[in-house]
Structures are given as C-alpha cells and as structure tokens.
Design an enzyme around this catalytic site. Structure first.
Site, PDB file in Angstrom:
ATOM      1  N   CYS A  12      14.380  42.428 -41.665  1.00  0.00           N
ATOM      2  CA  CYS A  12      15.095  43.411 -41.989  1.00  0.00           C
ATOM      3  C   CYS A  12      16.330  43.376 -41.021  1.00  0.00           C
ATOM      4  CB  CYS A  12      14.697  44.863 -42.187  1.00  0.00           C
ATOM      5  SG  CYS A  12      13.721  45.001 -43.665  1.00  0.00           S
ATOM      6  N   HIS A  13      15.972  43.611 -39.834  1.00  0.00           N
ATOM      7  CA  HIS A  13      16.869  43.707 -38.656  1.00  0.00           C
ATOM      8  C   HIS A  13      17.314  42.336 -37.940  1.00  0.00           C
ATOM      9  CE1 HIS A  13      15.741  48.112 -38.563  1.00  0.00           C
ATOM     10  NE2 HIS A  13      14.452  47.805 -38.587  1.00  0.00           N
ATOM     11  N   CYS A  17       1.254  64.208 -16.028  1.00  0.00           N
ATOM     12  CA  CYS A  17       1.716  65.303 -15.250  1.00  0.00           C
ATOM     13  C   CYS A  17       0.768  66.708 -15.740  1.00  0.00           C
ATOM     14  CB  CYS A  17       3.336  65.469 -15.590  1.00  0.00           C
ATOM     15  SG  CYS A  17       4.131  65.078 -14.312  1.00  0.00           S
TER      16      CYS A  17
END
Lengths: 163, 260
Positions: free
Chosen positions: B78-79, B221
């Site tokens: 597609c890309h 974190c």
C-alpha cells in the site's frame, strides 16, 4: 508554635482515647498505640517528633546501612554525605554531612517520617506514611517506606553526622 | 519588632533555600537527552554501523515488504517506498484515530493497519516485530522536527496527559514534573536527570540491552517511583505520550536513539 497533633495522628483518625495517647507521650519510654492504618502514632511538637516511634533508641550502625542502601533507604539517590564507598554523586537534595549539627533528633525524626509537614512541595518522600498516596504498586499498598524500627535506626545514624 | 524582623529574615532564607519550582521548560531551554550522554554513547547513536538499534531497523525494513495476514498484503504493497511515504509520519504521532475516537501512538497505528488492512493479528506490545517496524518507520523521520497535530479533538487527551504528568504517584510520591521539569540536570545517584523528551523512540537503551518504545520507558519510571504501571496501550499511556510529544514539539527526531 503550640503543641500540634499531626493530621495523621490517631486523635482525629481513630477512637483511641486522647487521654491514653497523652499518657503514652508522658511515659516516653512506651511507644504510642498503633493507629487504624497499622502505623505507630506520633505527636509533632514544635516542628519535631520528640519521642521515639518504638520507645527505644535506634541503632546507628543499622541506620547507616539503611541510609546508604539505594533500594531500602533510597536517601543516597538524592543526598550526598560521608559515604566514601559510594562512587556516585547526588545533588537533588542537601548534603547530609553535618546534619546532626543542624537538626535536633526530633527534627530529624519529623523530616524522615514526613518531610512534607515542613514543605508540602518537597520531593522527599514521607517515609512513614501510607495515606494520601496515588497508584501505589499493589504489593506496597498500606506499607510505609520504612518501619518504625528502621526510622529510629536512621534517626540514630543521622544524629551522629556532626562536623 | 526585632522578633518580627528575625521571622521575616528566616522566611526569606527559607524561600531562597527551597528550590524554585521551575515549572514548564521554556522552548529555548529544552535539551535532548543526547546532550547529557557520554561521547561514546553519542558516537554509538550517530553511527548506524555501531548503533545496536540498526539491527531492529533492518528487521523492520524486511517486515515492511513481507506479506502478512489473510489479505496477504505487505506494508509496502500500500505505502510503497517507506523513505518517501513514511518520511515525517511518526513525527506526527500520537494522532487522532477517527474510528477509535482517541489518539493512537505509532505502534498502535501499525497494529490498526494490520487488523484493518492486512487482516492480521496485532503484534504484541514490545514484541520484536512491532518494535522493529516502529523503529524502521521512525527512522524515516530522523532529523525532522516533532510535529504533533494541531487537532482540536486531541485537546482533552492532552489535558489528561498533562494532569498525569503533574500528578504525584507511587510510594515515593513523585510526579514526572518534579524530576523532569523542576530538577533536570541534577545528579540522581550519579545519573543526570534528563528533561524527559521522547524524541528518540523507539530507542536502544543500554540498561535494556534492546530497543523499546516510549511506553516501556514510562513503565520503568512508574516502577521507579513504586507506582502501579498502566497496562500496555492503556489510554493514560497514550495521553502521557501525547503530552510529552507536544512538550517536545519542534525538537528533532533522533530515532533510533541510544540512551544509557
């Protein structure tokens, strides 16, 4: 400043008779009764907690081990001090060298128990507090960072830090 | 009178002794974590041939052209050429997804493509293939400025992200802001507290010995402050990512970065 009862003390929190609590303060050797949250009650007098949480003096050698341990005391993550064996530097908080000159035992105890009492914005955690916290990891909920005996050991050690 | 003066003086000293709350970092004062790294770690990031994340980028490049799912379709189908079609794309994420009516991060976008267009199963969070594809796509934006979309639909999610960023959490009771806005540049057990900009993700973290996403870092974190981490892909993670990306808007993408 008048004698203040901590907002986290049992007088406001549990049905423990005030007279009994007062008696416990007077007989300084005896620890104050446990609170509803399982912590030992304490009384703040003139920005200090004068009485030992356990009724006994702590052990400075054990206290040093707690302070210098990055996983237990966590102190050295932010503070530097007389810890030549630690090969790193921390400056998020004041150097602990000479802290025993700058603060009385009771002031040290309040700083460790609940530093937010003096400064609500402080980044220093309250080591003896389980309320008012958000999203504590489940295994640690209801548990303070240090227990009363450890707090006394740390206070005993900090008292020795004189220049 | 003397006593009053003494109290005033004491208050002044106290005010000076308490570090000023720095608040949000001014745009001109923002610094990538790159600037606080050793020369060796900077060199590792800068040279593709020694940047360990290159292995993930190369895996991602292969996956880009590999057919997947019941649709037997590849990303490239597609890309096309990612160097063209994906240039600047990850720099704009998280972005609003119409169907979900919520922002999605780049890894979630990859999985939406898999389920919607390739009829493939979503790749598990932090899986090698997902991180590799994300690192490859992110690599196409390296050197471009972070450009979170100016989309009014993102506003409530941005507000949520900021609220989470400033919320004290965990047994240690710290907010993100208390370290990364108010105390960046100081030493935490010998490590410089970074400003916490997400301009290099996915990145190779020496502590991990692997490439990971921003969500993985946020999880670290939270664990550090002894807070309960969110589940991977929780809306709160994406809201935090969105806020952090907007906070770093205009900073240059370093993907795949290296961090200690």
């Amino acid at each position: 400043m008048p004698t203040a009862c901590s907002t986290r003390s049992p007088a406001r929190r549990s049905a423990e008779p005030i007279a009994a609590a007062a008696l416990a303060v007077l007989t300084a050797a005896a620890a104050m009764p446990a609170r509803a949250d399982g912590l030992v009650a304490y009384r703040i007098v003139d920005a200090a907690i004068p009485a030992s949480l356990t009724g006994q003096p702590g052990d400075a050698t054990r206290g040093r081990a707690i302070v210098a341990n990055r996983q237990i005391g966590l102190c050295v993550l932010c503070h530097s001090g007389p810890f030549p064996e630690l090969r790193f530097h921390s400056d998020l908080a004041p150097d602990l060298t000479g802290i025993g000159n700058r603060m009385s035992e009771g002031e040290l105890r309040l700083r460790v128990v609940d530093a937010s009492h003096a400064n609500p914005q402080t980044i220093m955690p309250s080591y003896y507090r389980v309320d008012g916290l958000t999203r504590v990891t489940p295994a640690l909920r209801g548990k303070p960072l240090l227990d009363a005996g450890q707090i006394e050991d740390v206070v005993a050690y900090l008292k020795t830090l004189k220049e | 009178m003397m006593r009053k003066a003494a109290i005033l003086a004491a208050m002044l000293v106290t005010a000076l002794a308490v570090p000023a709350l720095a608040g949000e970092i001014a745009p001109q004062d923002r610094k990538s974590g790159y600037t606080g790294m050793s020369a060796e770690n900077r060199a590792m990031q800068d040279d593709d041939t020694i940047n360990p994340a290159t292995l993930w980028v190369l895996d991602g490049e292969a996956l880009w052209s590999a057919k997947a799912g019941a649709a037997n379709q590849s990303c490239a189908g597609c890309h096309g050429d990612a160097a063209v079609s994906m240039k600047g794309v990850s720099a704009r994420y998280p972005a609003f997804d119409d169907a979900s009516r919520a922002p999605v991060d780049i890894e979630q976008r990859i999985n939406l493509c898999r389920t919607r267009h390739q009829n493939a199963t979503p790749l598990p969070p932090e899986s090698r293939d997902l991180v590799a594809l994300s690192a490859f796509i992110g690599r196409q934006s390296r050197g471009l400025p972070i450009a979170t979309p100016d989309d009014p639909r993102l506003k409530p999610f941005l507000a949520r992200g900021k609220a989470l960023y400033t919320q004290r959490q965990g047994q240690i009771n710290l907010s993100c802001a208390q370290c990364h806005d108010d105390n960046w540049g100081r030493n935490l057990a010998g490590n410089i507290v970074p400003q916490g900009h997400p301009n290099g993700y996915p990145l190779y973290r020496l502590e991990w010995q692997s490439v990971g996403t921003l969500q993985r870092r946020l999880r670290n974190c939270l664990t550090g402050i002894r807070a309960e981490p969110y589940a991977y892909n929780a809306p709160d993670y994406v809201a935090l990512e969105l806020y952090l990306r907007q906070r770093a808007a205009g900073m240059l993408v370093e993907t795949p970065a290296v961090r200690p």
